[in-house]
Design a protein around this motif. Structure first.
Motif, PDB file in Angstrom:
ATOM      1  N   VAL A 136       0.839  -1.210   0.000  1.00 22.51           N
ATOM      2  CA  VAL A 136       0.000   0.000   0.000  1.00 22.51           C
ATOM      3  C   VAL A 136       0.869   1.254   0.000  1.00 22.51           C
ATOM      4  O   VAL A 136       0.584   2.229  -0.717  1.00 22.51           O
ATOM      5  N   LEU A 137       1.946   1.220   0.778  1.00 19.18           N
ATOM      6  CA  LEU A 137       2.852   2.369   0.869  1.00 19.18           C
ATOM      7  C   LEU A 137       3.474   2.714  -0.481  1.00 19.18           C
ATOM      8  O   LEU A 137       3.789   3.876  -0.754  1.00 19.18           O
ATOM      9  N   SER A 138       3.623   1.703  -1.345  1.00 16.89           N
ATOM     10  CA  SER A 138       4.252   1.943  -2.654  1.00 16.89           C
ATOM     11  C   SER A 138       3.426   2.874  -3.533  1.00 16.89           C
ATOM     12  O   SER A 138       3.934   3.415  -4.520  1.00 16.89           O
ATOM     13  N   PHE A 139       2.148   3.099  -3.188  1.00 20.81           N
ATOM     14  CA  PHE A 139       1.291   4.006  -3.953  1.00 20.81           C
ATOM     15  C   PHE A 139       1.430   5.461  -3.483  1.00 20.81           C
ATOM     16  O   PHE A 139       0.823   6.352  -4.065  1.00 20.81           O
ATOM     17  N   SER A 140       2.202   5.677  -2.430  1.00 23.29           N
ATOM     18  CA  SER A 140       2.401   7.037  -1.914  1.00 23.29           C
ATOM     19  C   SER A 140       3.869   7.425  -2.030  1.00 23.29           C
ATOM     20  O   SER A 140       4.662   6.725  -2.661  1.00 23.29           O
ATOM     21  N   THR A 141       4.233   8.540  -1.435  1.00 20.25           N
ATOM     22  CA  THR A 141       5.626   8.999  -1.473  1.00 20.25           C
ATOM     23  C   THR A 141       6.475   8.130  -0.547  1.00 20.25           C
ATOM     24  O   THR A 141       6.195   8.023   0.649  1.00 20.25           O
ATOM     25  N   LEU A 142       7.501   7.512  -1.109  1.00 19.02           N
ATOM     26  CA  LEU A 142       8.365   6.645  -0.317  1.00 19.02           C
ATOM     27  C   LEU A 142       9.346   7.475   0.504  1.00 19.02           C
ATOM     28  O   LEU A 142       9.801   8.532   0.061  1.00 19.02           O
ATOM     29  N   PRO A 143       9.708   7.014   1.701  1.00 15.42           N
ATOM     30  CA  PRO A 143      10.678   7.747   2.523  1.00 15.42           C
ATOM     31  C   PRO A 143      12.063   7.715   1.875  1.00 15.42           C
ATOM     32  O   PRO A 143      12.526   6.654   1.445  1.00 15.42           O
ATOM     33  N   GLY A 195      12.493   7.598  -7.951  1.00 16.35           N
ATOM     34  CA  GLY A 195      11.278   8.323  -8.288  1.00 16.35           C
ATOM     35  C   GLY A 195      10.092   7.402  -8.513  1.00 16.35           C
ATOM     36  O   GLY A 195       9.907   6.414  -7.800  1.00 16.35           O
ATOM     37  N   PHE A 196       9.302   7.699  -9.551  1.00 11.31           N
ATOM     38  CA  PHE A 196       8.089   6.921  -9.827  1.00 11.31           C
ATOM     39  C   PHE A 196       8.413   5.461 -10.138  1.00 11.31           C
ATOM     40  O   PHE A 196       7.678   4.546  -9.732  1.00 11.31           O
ATOM     41  N   LEU A 197       9.541   5.230 -10.852  1.00  9.49           N
ATOM     42  CA  LEU A 197       9.962   3.858 -11.145  1.00  9.49           C
ATOM     43  C   LEU A 197      10.213   3.097  -9.844  1.00  9.49           C
ATOM     44  O   LEU A 197       9.913   1.900  -9.741  1.00  9.49           O
ATOM     45  N   GLY A 198      10.739   3.788  -8.858  1.00  2.04           N
ATOM     46  CA  GLY A 198      10.981   3.172  -7.562  1.00  2.04           C
ATOM     47  C   GLY A 198       9.694   2.702  -6.904  1.00  2.04           C
ATOM     48  O   GLY A 198       9.656   1.653  -6.258  1.00  2.04           O
ATOM     49  N   ASN A 199       8.627   3.492  -7.072  1.00  2.00           N
ATOM     50  CA  ASN A 199       7.325   3.080  -6.527  1.00  2.00           C
ATOM     51  C   ASN A 199       6.835   1.790  -7.181  1.00  2.00           C
ATOM     52  O   ASN A 199       6.288   0.910  -6.513  1.00  2.00           O
TER      53      ASN A 199
END
Length: 443
Positions: free
Chosen positions: A113-120, A295-299
């Motif tokens: 779920v966290l992967s859909f938001s801003t990662l720390p 960035g987004f790829l990381g998510n």
């Protein structure tokens, strides 16, 4: 109705049992802490000597007896059957492990779920997110635990063929595909060559007695032996299945997937100059910060990685409770649904207590013998009951089962020479090794 495993169904179901969070979470950080590839090589040797020896022992009991764990001991014992039936208590270990294991699967779902938001993007922030989640947010923890719990107990209601086999036929290839996608991306990163060297080029200068002991323990714990899961699955084994080659497939796939996960994890670790020895925080604290740098790829990569971990955890959790379900259906005339309800109730209650034992303001009321409920359950099951179960299977099959029955079962598949090697390892080597794991775990 034929509720037997097919050959591929049995292999993938046992692989699913063996490949869990131990491979996806524990294996990478233990490799990192203990020096890399030399540790992997020693782990592989112990997996073949110890893990596979006990694996064959459980398989023999299930295949020959066609009964649950308790009655397999009672039926097959050449001496003291009414005493040996109490050895079936090893199946309780699976219920204990499943309770806190399901909670950890819930933690992994949280990170999906966290992967859909801003990662720390900072270790301190990432550590705070994880610590706040397990120590302050009881509602969210129990919610994700419940989702994981419902997911695999629903599969269990479908039975062996339509439930356990079917879910593994889908999830194991899916796990492999997800990991291969991440591995393919890892090829493009500079950290991949360092990860490959770290995992695949042995450096024996880093090996010591502690490293050897850790490799032995990991080999035993990642083979899903000692709780009766392999025994229970083997009662539903198709007669056309080659017992020897099927077991080797399990070991090979277990190790291959562990190494693939290790390559993925350490590629990111070396790419961003993190430490491969970050320990248990590697998955939940370090990796999200490394994904954040992309960035987004990381998510996307974060989502894929933790989703693969969820699937791996669920297939493993299924195997932990199946022995108790089989026991209840065969001995108390319960339907499979009622047996699942009984076992599930214990797992859920213990799991909720495990979650609450981490929560500030509550955890002090859940301390027993100086340990929180979560830690106590983990210690009793992992350090005492699991290795004790391994020793029991070694001793029983090696000394209290008919030798001729074992020969008749295995020699057509493995030949007389390999059978004799296995029997020697089971009687004289594996129990000593697991006894060392037991003593080390208690100390």
């Amino acid at each position: 109705m034929n509720d037997k495993f097919s050959k591929i169904g049995f292999i993938l179901s046992i692989v699913g049992a063996a490949i869990g969070l131990g491979n996806a979470w524990k294996f990478p950080y233990m490799v990192g802490v203990n020096g890399g590839s030399a540790f992997v090589l020693i782990y592989l040797i112990f997996a073949l000597i110890v893990g596979l020896s006990i694996f064959f022992a459980e398989m023999a009991m299930g295949k020959i007896s066609q009964k649950d764990t308790v009655n397999a001991f009672k039926t097959l014992a050449t001496k003291g059957p009414n005493i040996w039936k109490f050895a079936g208590i090893v199946m309780i270990t699976g219920v204990l492990v499943a309770s806190f294991y399901t909670l950890i699967i819930g933690w992994v779902i949280k990170y999906v779920v966290l992967s859909f938001s801003t990662l720390p993007n900072d270790i301190a922030i990432s550590g705070k997110i994880f610590n706040d989640f397990i120590s302050k947010n009881s509602f969210e923890q129990i919610l994700y635990f419940t989702i994981a719990f419902i997911a695999y107990f629903f599969v269990l209601t479908k039975g062996v063929k339509a439930g356990i086999e079917k879910i593994n036929l889908w999830l194991i290839p899916t796990i492999f595909l997800l990991l291969m996608l991440m591995l393919g991306y890892s090829f493009s990163m500079d950290g991949f060559s360092k990860a490959a060297e770290f995992l695949l080029v042995p450096d024996f200068s880093k090996i010591n007695s502690h490293t050897i002991f850790m490799a032995l323990g990991l080999a035993f714990f990642t083979m899903c032996v000692g709780i009766g899961a392999v025994l229970s699955y083997s009662t539903n084994l198709n007669n056309k299945t080659n017992l020897f080659t099927s077991s080797l497939y399990v070991v090979v796939l277990n190790v291959v997937i562990s190494i693939i996960i290790g390559l993925i994890v350490f590629t990111f670790v070396f790419e961003f100059n993190s430490s491969p020895a970050d320990g248990v925080g590697l998955a939940f604290v370090s990796l999200p910060t490394l994904f954040a740098k992309l960035g987004f790829l990381g998510n996307i990569l974060c989502f894929v990685f933790f989703l693969a971990l969820v699937f791996a955890g669920l297939t493993s959790a299924i195997s932990m409770v199946e022995p108790c379900i089989l026991f209840l259906t065969q001995n108390f005339n319960l339907t499979r649904t009622k047996a699942i309800f009984v076992v599930g109730s214990f797992v859920y209650i213990l799991g909720v207590l495990c979650a609450l034992s981490n929560i500030d303001g509550v955890k002090d009321d859940l301390v027993f013998f100086g340990k929180g409920f979560f830690d106590l359950l983990d210690f009793i099951s992992s350090n005492i009951m699991l290795p004790l179960g391994g020793i029991i299977f070694c001793v029983f099959v090696g000394y209290f089962m008919k030798y001729e029955s074992l020969k008749e079962l295995f020699i057509p598949y493995m030949g007389k020479y390999i059978f004799q090697i296995w029997y020697f390892l089971l009687r004289f080597v594996a129990p000593v090794c697991v006894f060392l794991v037991l003593i080390g775990g208690i100390i």
